[in-house]
Design a protein around this motif. Structure first.
Motif, short mmCIF file in Angstrom:
data_model
loop_
_atom_site.label_atom_id
_atom_site.label_comp_id
_atom_site.label_asym_id
_atom_site.label_seq_id
_atom_site.Cartn_x
_atom_site.Cartn_y
_atom_site.Cartn_z
N ASN C 63 12.14 13.14 -1.22
CA ASN C 63 11.61 12.13 -2.68
C ASN C 63 11.48 12.76 -3.72
OD1 ASN C 63 11.51 9.89 -0.84
ND2 ASN C 63 9.53 9.83 -0.73
N TYR C 82 7.24 9.83 -15.94
CA TYR C 82 7.03 9.01 -14.97
C TYR C 82 5.88 8.99 -14.06
CZ TYR C 82 7.81 7.52 -9.82
OH TYR C 82 7.49 6.87 -8.73
N GLN C 133 14.86 10.58 -5.79
CA GLN C 133 15.20 10.77 -4.30
C GLN C 133 16.64 11.07 -3.89
OE1 GLN C 133 13.87 8.10 -5.70
NE2 GLN C 133 11.66 7.83 -5.11
N ARG C 251 2.82 -1.21 2.94
CA ARG C 251 3.60 -0.71 3.99
C ARG C 251 4.08 -2.18 4.78
NH1 ARG C 251 4.84 2.81 1.54
NH2 ARG C 251 4.37 4.99 1.97
N PRO C 258 7.39 2.71 5.71
CA PRO C 258 7.50 2.98 4.09
C PRO C 258 8.52 1.89 3.52
CG PRO C 258 7.40 5.25 5.23
CD PRO C 258 7.83 4.07 6.15
N VAL C 259 8.28 1.57 2.25
CA VAL C 259 9.11 0.62 1.60
C VAL C 259 9.78 1.06 0.61
CG1 VAL C 259 7.26 -1.23 1.89
CG2 VAL C 259 7.34 0.29 -0.11
N GLY C 260 9.97 2.33 0.27
CA GLY C 260 10.76 3.16 -0.90
C GLY C 260 12.36 2.68 -0.43
N TYR C 263 13.44 -0.70 -0.81
CA TYR C 263 13.61 -1.32 -2.28
C TYR C 263 14.50 -0.44 -3.13
CZ TYR C 263 9.08 -3.67 -2.35
OH TYR C 263 7.99 -4.52 -2.15
N LEU C 264 14.71 0.83 -2.94
CA LEU C 264 15.67 1.59 -3.72
C LEU C 264 16.86 1.83 -3.26
CD1 LEU C 264 12.99 4.55 -4.45
CD2 LEU C 264 13.28 2.44 -5.87
N GLU C 279 8.20 -8.27 -6.55
CA GLU C 279 8.82 -6.93 -6.65
C GLU C 279 10.12 -6.92 -6.72
OE1 GLU C 279 7.52 -4.00 -7.78
OE2 GLU C 279 9.54 -3.09 -7.43
N PRO C 301 9.62 2.39 -13.12
CA PRO C 301 8.99 1.18 -12.25
C PRO C 301 7.58 1.14 -12.78
CG PRO C 301 9.46 3.11 -11.08
CD PRO C 301 9.83 3.50 -12.45
N ARG C 307 1.64 -1.84 -7.97
CA ARG C 307 2.47 -2.51 -6.93
C ARG C 307 1.57 -2.81 -6.00
NH1 ARG C 307 6.14 0.21 -4.42
NH2 ARG C 307 5.98 2.20 -5.69
N HIS C 379 1.82 12.14 -2.84
CA HIS C 379 2.42 11.00 -2.93
C HIS C 379 1.85 10.15 -4.09
CE1 HIS C 379 3.76 7.02 -2.03
NE2 HIS C 379 4.56 7.45 -0.96
N PHE C 425 5.76 15.01 -2.76
CA PHE C 425 6.38 14.57 -1.66
C PHE C 425 6.83 15.71 -0.66
CE2 PHE C 425 6.99 10.82 -4.13
CZ PHE C 425 6.52 10.06 -3.66
N1 LIG Z 1 9.41 -0.81 -5.70
C1 LIG Z 1 9.75 0.39 -6.00
N2 LIG Z 1 10.20 0.78 -7.19
C2 LIG Z 1 10.27 1.86 -7.52
N3 LIG Z 1 9.92 2.98 -6.78
C3 LIG Z 1 9.42 2.86 -5.48
C4 LIG Z 1 9.20 1.28 -5.09
N4 LIG Z 1 8.96 1.46 -3.74
C5 LIG Z 1 8.75 2.95 -3.56
N5 LIG Z 1 9.11 3.48 -4.60
C6 LIG Z 1 9.02 4.95 -4.69
O1 LIG Z 1 9.91 5.46 -3.42
C7 LIG Z 1 9.41 6.71 -2.83
C8 LIG Z 1 8.98 6.34 -1.47
O2 LIG Z 1 7.85 5.42 -1.45
P1 LIG Z 1 7.34 4.73 -0.17
O3 LIG Z 1 8.32 4.53 0.73
O4 LIG Z 1 6.42 3.55 -0.44
O5 LIG Z 1 6.39 5.93 0.23
C9 LIG Z 1 8.20 6.81 -3.90
O6 LIG Z 1 8.71 7.68 -4.74
C10 LIG Z 1 7.89 5.64 -4.44
O7 LIG Z 1 7.22 5.74 -5.55
#
Ligand SMILES: Nc1ncnc2c1ncn2[C@@H]1O[C@H](COP(=O)(O)O)[C@@H](O)[C@H]1O
Ligand SMILES: Cc1cc2c(cc1C)N(S(=O)(=O)O)[C@@H]1C(=O)NC(=O)N=C1N2C[C@H](O)[C@H](O)[C@H](O)COP(=O)(O)OP(=O)(O)OC[C@H]1O[C@@H](n2cnc3c(N)ncnc32)[C@H](O)[C@@H]1O
Ligand SMILES: Cc1cc2c(cc1C)N(S(=O)(=O)O)[C@@H]1C(=O)NC(=O)N=C1N2C[C@H](O)[C@H](O)[C@H](O)COP(=O)(O)OP(=O)(O)OC[C@H]1O[C@@H](n2cnc3c(N)ncnc32)[C@H](O)[C@@H]1O
Ligand SMILES: Nc1ncnc2c1ncn2[C@@H]1O[C@H](COP(=O)(O)O)[C@@H](O)[C@H]1O
Ligand SMILES: Nc1ncnc2c1ncn2[C@@H]1O[C@H](COP(=O)(O)O)[C@@H](O)[C@H]1O
Ligand code: SF4
Ligand code: SF4
Ligand code: SF4
Ligand code: SF4
Ligand code: NA
Lengths: 629, 164, 629, 164
Positions: C63, C82, C133, C251, C258-260, C263-264, C279, C301, C307, C379, C425
């Motif tokens: 990440n 950021y 990432q 989540r 995880p949602v990254g 989303y990304l 979102e 973001p 969020r 994180h 991370f």
């Molecule tokens: N909707 C989003 N917009 C921007 N960055 C995100 C978003 N969701 C997750 N991230 C980033 O993606 C990485 C993994 O996030 P997560 O999967 O939520 O742990 C982290 O750097 C988060 O800040």
């Protein structure tokens, strides 16, 4: 361990009473009073009648007392008006009135039998803690009531758990008996009866409790209240009423000691954490609440759902927890002991918690929380089964059979079973049992039940026997597949991971999580919406399917599996009702319809599970008020 | 306070097993003693504690919220019909209390058949309610001014002008 | 079973690294790189380094990726801006900058060692899933990293759990080593060192999880993340930073995927149950949120706490749960498999849940929830230990010792340990481990640690040995008192009721309930207030006292007891910080101070536990920004 | 999916015990087999499943939210360095996937001492960062326009006029 190892015992009776709690004891007593030598009354009880049911740990008050000509005593009309307001309008006034007008004889009998009811030393009259309640020394309340009940019954089967009702195989929608098993020796019981009175209590542990780990058992309504009251009628195809109106009460945090005694007898008040008083509720707050609850917000006392709502909102908005200002009303050690004794006789944990956390109520306040929801019909809720009313006063629409007959021919209900008639509590439940008992006696002696003979085939009996013991067989067949060590005999392996089965605890935690998250439990601050309810409904379906893989290592676990299955059915009835009532009336907020809708939804909701197909259906029926506003 | 049994005191009589409303207390044939087989379904109702003739059952409050250290003693005397409690706080404070549990001797309550027989199976009067002191009123009550209002009672009130 | 049965083993080293996770492996590698033959580097790890720590189940992305001169790649300044916005302003920019400027060498090493980092087939450059990432095939991520680490260390002690730090007995506030025990054979370990690098990961299971029953383990951060990272420094008297800023992430419901990635990489969007998009967050909602979060609401973001806040509010107000509209971005089976593989490499449960509930992401959305709070510094949170900054760029106030030295002389931290510098991370933690590793090498080779000799008496060693094994002794001494049947060897009796002891599970459920209810867990919808915090603090004290009666039936349970004790210390640091920060900045609402207070509270919060008295104290320190707005 | 072990397949090698990050997997000397002694601390990380040479370990998803009936198969091939997954839905749908796990042979990663020695202990450059391709830049980065703002960055922004 095969089903065949256990003997089958067939019991024939005229009247079968399922559950020897308050209502069941009343039913047995009254049925026998009228039956005499002419009809047989049989009681089946899953525990020991002496200490079974919600009164098994004792109580500190008969929350419904005498109604007499004495100007100081309330009249049945007063009570109907109170209950109507308290339950936000949608009650069965015929049923409520009926209980009130028979209360005095019940209290007199209790007194005669030896229940220590507090009296005014001057007048000799029963003391009151509020408008309806008599305080008692109630440690042995249930043991005292069990005595005349046992003497009255022709036969008593204890430690026998009823799993399924039996429907007549020749007449549709006609109850013919019930099956169950002996928790001690595994005997398979088949009861055949002309009339069945279901008096199997309420439902706890349906929702995720606030307690956790070993504290699972710390529910307000006791752990053994497992919902058979609704599951047995539902399995027979009987209709429910207002099952969305689950009960959420304000209780002392963690120990769940009830609050009626401190508020009513000790005249305590509660505040938020900043000291602002919320109960008794100040008028300016009532005015605000009237925007959501209309005129109900102005009722005196404040209706239970509104009192609970206040506590929920305070918690949700960060002013909580509400605090019972106990120290303001405990001037001396005597008064403190009165408080302690109240709980030791009813919810001993409350005193243990104070002692464990060094909380001295005479010096500091105690925290209050709204509980997880329960389903039970005798306190401040209106969910339960739909019952026929008293012939002399019920509107015609509410008279399809004898008094307290459910919508299945020959099947009666009382106490926590019968819905839309809350606030009967222990003494009112006993009274309602008596009402149902007399109605059933009349039904089998002189009514449609007179010449009835149950038609139940041997095939059916064998099929149920297989179903009932399947969890035991399944367990023992599959157990050796894995290396998980075997537990000492009789001890549950709570967290056993097995590919082919689930134990009762695993099924129960799933059920509780679904109910909490999708059907407005505490974990969601009592909110739900259409999306959540529909999804919850699907998840309950999958859980229902998974019951095919339920496992029990012992007869004790077999009991738990069936208790949990009954809870599941109650959960389904609750969710299906919530899905269909398009307003918010009760202890929850349906976000898609966040208000009470007097215009369209001042009606009863009914759900039914078709016993053949397992399909659920919904209808509403009008609320007919018989007592003037 | 889920309960537990002291090994040295239990004589295996089974009274705790017999009374537990939750079917938690079980008998272990191996060592011929009682034990709580299902503590997470224990309501701390105290019946097993009260009914054990050896005072072998004790309670330890729910660990998920109750700190250790409080102690409880209880004796339910069915001769004197009094229950005695002793509560010791974690901080050592002690309270002792006694309350009556019954006003009549055990076994004395009358069953249905011991009450006088009646023939009015058709009436709505229950057992003993032929007597006004049991009924509370000279006769069975029925709504004095019965009405029939279908639907909202609030609306009816507003229309009837008898609002708050 | 007495403490005397277990042998004591004394290990002398120059640098002791506690925890062989991402940061620990980086520390070992880098320290050895500089130490060569001149100083000894010892790793102690509670599990198997090959699959230990948060990366033990694999990951799907580094990440934090490369920063280079390439105009497409970010620069350290960008990253600081950021992280500053994302963590609502109060970060240590020197630490964050320091990690970014060393990231490229870390990623290059990973690549060399064999980590499958996705590349753009055309340019050959590492792909990106977002701005920072790189996606990877990361099933074996940790196993690959463990290889050079093991090769680098002079000695590796695995399955040894560190329970306590050892302070020098002659010099105040000087670390001298640590003690622990071998989980397999019970050996008592005494490590004596000139420098100790704590790299023991984050904290899960501190708060009541949303999961229940056997699902207890379903936390986002893994069950084995038990908070030693903070507990060990706290026991040594080190200062924390921003511990109130616990992490609450969005989540997938239940499985906690995880949602990254969705989303990304897959560019999915999420909505409420009515289909309204939240979102990416629409501008009109940002404008509303700016009333609470000021300019942070406009950052791009949207900052993680905002969020999460949106998801919390949607749930709380009945529009929830938020739904990830997966079906909109999964046009074919290939894309579905990319999604599945992402989770199989990182959170396999996510795929199992979809399969178990028949959820087909290509056809229907999936529910999202905010998790229970975690404490971890790598994180989107800023809670952790307070560390000295890089000598060349840190403001003077942040330079009291070598880079990444905590406020205890000779004790360093890295990864989840070091606070106010989130978003490092896995790869950033490794980098920070390297930074600490070089600093420690310099410290023992050429700095104040050079001629240091730990002063630890035999008495102290014996005292700790007694303390460490007491739960085992206490259990075996008291066990026979009751009739509870004995469990099969090695199997925990989760629900044993004993008057004289509590097992780890009982201690843990108490801790989780207190944290949830009093310190803004999910069960309170992340709200708290002064009253609750003060009461929670008292209850934690009583829990601390009850650890005297902790019991362990086996070495495995002894591990659990000490893990739980470490969690308790983390909980205390969190609650004490929340009690003292008089504003709401983080993933919770302090109802008494419900807004961010830029005027007065744009500061760091620090708590410290006096190692002699056990007393807690609090102070704040200024935030000094070094990168332009 | 807390894990469990099939009795008929386990040979008692202890690999699952060795790898479990949670110390859940234990060895039972009585029957010489592995078992999950602490299922409630199981993260379903799948390491024991992947590392068991006999494929004797399997998973059954967390019963508190996952219905029965899904099935998972996984093979982690450390020769080919590929992981193979087979996922079967409760409704019977099957997906099969394979992903690389490593690009180099196991054992080939270099330890610290295999990298060239340097003498700049005093610099802030880490291992290999003397080489620009490792550093990403020609030289170690430092803030280009370092500032010193104490307190609110929002305020500073507003004052500096460089707001959103
Ligand atoms: N909707 C989003 N917009 C921007 N960055 C995100 C978003 N969701 C997750 N991230 C980033 O993606 C990485 C993994 O996030 P997560 O999967 O939520 O742990 C982290 O750097 C988060 O800040
Ligand atoms: C638990 C509890 C309950 C109360 C209170 C405090 C507490 C802590 N408070 S205050 O807080 O409100 O204040 C009350 C109070 O002080 N005063 C009062 O009058 N009532 C109170 N209740 C309510 C009354 O107890 C309640 O209204 C009545 O008991 C209801 O009577 P009934 O409907 O008969 O339910 P039951 O639980 O007593 O009996 C049910 C019986 O059925 C058995 N059973 C169940 N399923 C069965 C099956 N499948 N097969 C065979 N048997 C099967 C049960 O074992 C039981 O015997
Ligand atoms: C669990 C998890 C984590 C992540 C993610 C998803 C999931 C499901 N996602 S995403 O969702 O964010 O997207 C990430 C992702 O995709 N990409 C990424 O780079 N990082 C992610 N993380 C975060 C990183 O993993 C995390 O930032 C780093 O691992 C942190 O590194 P470090 O600070 O070293 O902690 P560690 O857990 O790796 O290691 C700690 C070690 O200490 C040991 N230990 C602990 N206590 C000890 C004691 N008392 N005695 C001895 N040893 C003792 C541990 O065993 C461990 O080895
Ligand atoms: N604040 C109150 N005002 C009026 N009645 C109450 C109040 N609290 C409890 N009660 C009544 O007291 C009885 C017992 O209540 P509880 O103890 O909450 O179960 C019920 O009849 C309640 O409706
Ligand atoms: N092994 C299984 N475990 C749990 N549920 C299953 C299993 N097999 C099928 N089901 C589900 O059970 C339901 C009825 O399936 P069947 O038994 O085939 O009629 C379907 O919804 C299936 O998804
Ligand atoms: S009642 Fe007492 S003596 Fe009898 S079995 Fe139970 S614990 Fe033992
Ligand atoms: S306290 Fe009550 S519920 Fe608990 S074991 Fe004893 S009798 Fe059973
Ligand atoms: S790795 Fe497999 S074969 Fe070896 S002990 Fe574990 S389950 Fe048995
Ligand atoms: S799945 Fe992971 S945590 Fe669970 S038992 Fe296996 S190795 Fe341990
Ligand atoms: Na639980």
């Amino acid at each position: 361990m095969s089903a065949l190892h256990f003997p089958t015992r067939i019991v024939d009776t005229d009247i079968l009473v399922i559950g020897g709690g308050m209502a069941g004891c009343g039913a047995v007593f009254e049925a026998k009073y009228w039956c005499r030598g002419k009809c047989k009354v049989t009681l089946v009880e899953k525990a020991n009648t002496e200490k079974s049911g919600a009164v098994g740990m004792g109580l500190s008050a008969c929350n419904l007392g005498v109604f007499t000509t004495d100007p100081d005593d309330p009249k049945p009309e007063d009570f109907v008006q109170y209950v109507r307001n308290d339950l936000l309008g949608t009650i069965r006034e015929d049923l409520v009135y009926d209980i009130a007008r028979h209360m005095t004889s019940t209290i007199k009998l209790f007194d005669e039998w030896g229940l220590p009811i507090w009296r005014d030393p001057k007048t000799g009259k029963y003391l009151r803690t509020g408008r309806w309640q008599h305080p008692i020394h109630g440690e042995s309340y249930k043991a005292i009531i069990a005595e005349p009940c046992r003497k009255s019954a022709d036969e008593v089967y204890e430690r026998v758990f009823i799993t399924h009702p039996l429907l007549d195989e020749e007449r549709p929608n006609r109850i013919a008996g019930a099956v169950g098993f002996g928790v001690r020796d595994g005997t398979f019981y088949v009861f055949r009866a002309k009339a069945v009175i279901v008096a199997a209590g309420g439902t706890s542990l349906l929702y995720r409790p606030r307690s956790t780990g070993e504290g699972l058992g710390r529910a307000w309504y006791p752990t053994w209240a497992n919902g058979s009251a609704y599951a047995i009628p539902l399995l027979a195809g009987a209709e429910t009423v207002n099952m969305e109106f689950r009960l959420v009460v304000v209780r002392f945090k963690d120990a769940y000691g009830p609050v009626g005694f401190p508020y009513l007898l000790l005249k305590m008040r509660s505040t938020d954490v900043y000291g602002k008083q919320w109960e008794p509720l100040p008028d300016e707050e009532k005015a605000k609440l009237a925007k959501i609850f209309y005129d109900y917000a102005w009722a005196r006392p404040t209706p239970t759902p509104i009192r609970t709502w206040v506590t929920i909102q305070n918690l949700k908005e960060g002013r909580g927890p509400d605090l019972m200002q106990t120290q303001e009303r405990l001037p001396d050690e005597e008064s403190l002991k009165v408080l302690f004794e109240d709980y030791l006789d009813m919810t001993p944990t409350q005193v243990f918690l104070w002692a464990s956390q060094n909380i001295h109520p005479q010096k500091q306040p105690s925290e209050l929380v709204p509980t997880e929801p329960y389903v039970q019909a005798s306190h401040g809720s209106s969910g339960g089964m739909w019952a026929s009313g008293p012939p002399d006063i019920a509107p015609e629409e509410y008279r399809w059979g004898p008094n307290r007959m459910l919508t299945v021919e020959g099947m009666f209900g009382a106490g926590d079973v019968v819905g839309a008639s809350g606030h009967k509590f222990s003494s009112g439940s006993f009274t309602e049992g008596r009402i149902a008992g007399k109605a059933a006696a009349r039904y089998v002696l002189a009514g449609p039940g007179k010449d009835y003979k149950p038609a139940i085939s041997n095939d059916t009996i064998e099929r149920y026997k297989e179903i009932v013991y399947r969890p035991l067989e399944w367990y023992h067949k599959n157990r050796p597949l894995t290396t998980t060590p075997e537990m000492p005999p009789g001890y549950t392996n709570w967290f056993e991971i097995h590919p082919n089965y689930l134990n009762w605890y695993q099924l129960l935690t799933r059920l509780q999580k679904i109910m909490d998250e999708y059907a407005a439990g505490w974990g969601m601050f009592y909110i739900t919406n259409n999306y959540l309810l529909n999804r919850g409904w699907e998840l309950l379906r999958m859980l229902e399917e998974d019951f095919r893989f339920a496992a029990a290592a012992s007869l004790h676990e077999l009991l738990r599996v069936w208790e949990t299955y009954h809870r599941l059915l109650v959960g389904q009835a609750v969710v299906f009702s919530m899905m269909n009532r398009k307003e918010s009336r009760g202890y929850y907020l349906h976000a898609d319809y966040p208000y009470i809708d007097e215009e369209n939804w001042h009606v009863f909701s009914h759900v039914r599970r078709d016993p053949k197909t397992g399909q659920w259906s919904f209808r509403t029926s009008p609320v007919i008020h018989i007592i003037p506003p | 306070m889920p309960t537990f049994v002291y090994s040295s005191l239990c004589k295996g009589c089974g009274k705790c097993v017999d009374i537990c409303p939750a079917d938690n207390m079980q008998y272990n044939p191996k060592n011929r003693k009682g034990y709580n087989a299902d503590p997470i379904m224990c309501a701390e109702c105290m019946n097993c504690v009260k009914y054990c003739p050896e005072h072998a059952v004790d309670v330890r409050p729910y660990a998920d919220f109750a700190p250790l250290g409080a102690r409880v003693g209880v004796i339910r005397d069915t001769k004197k019909n009094i229950i005695y409690w002793r509560i010791m706080y974690r901080d050592g404070t002690v309270y002792e209390m006694a309350s009556p549990i019954r006003t009549t001797p055990w076994g004395s309550a009358k069953g249905a058949l011991e009450y006088p027989e009646r023939t009015d199976l058709d009436s709505e009067l229950l057992a003993m309610e032929d007597k006004p002191e049991y009924l509370g009123f000279p006769e069975l009550q029925r709504p004095k001014q019965a009405v029939r209002i279908v639907g909202s009672i609030i609306k009816a009130k507003q229309q009837g002008g008898s609002g708050r």
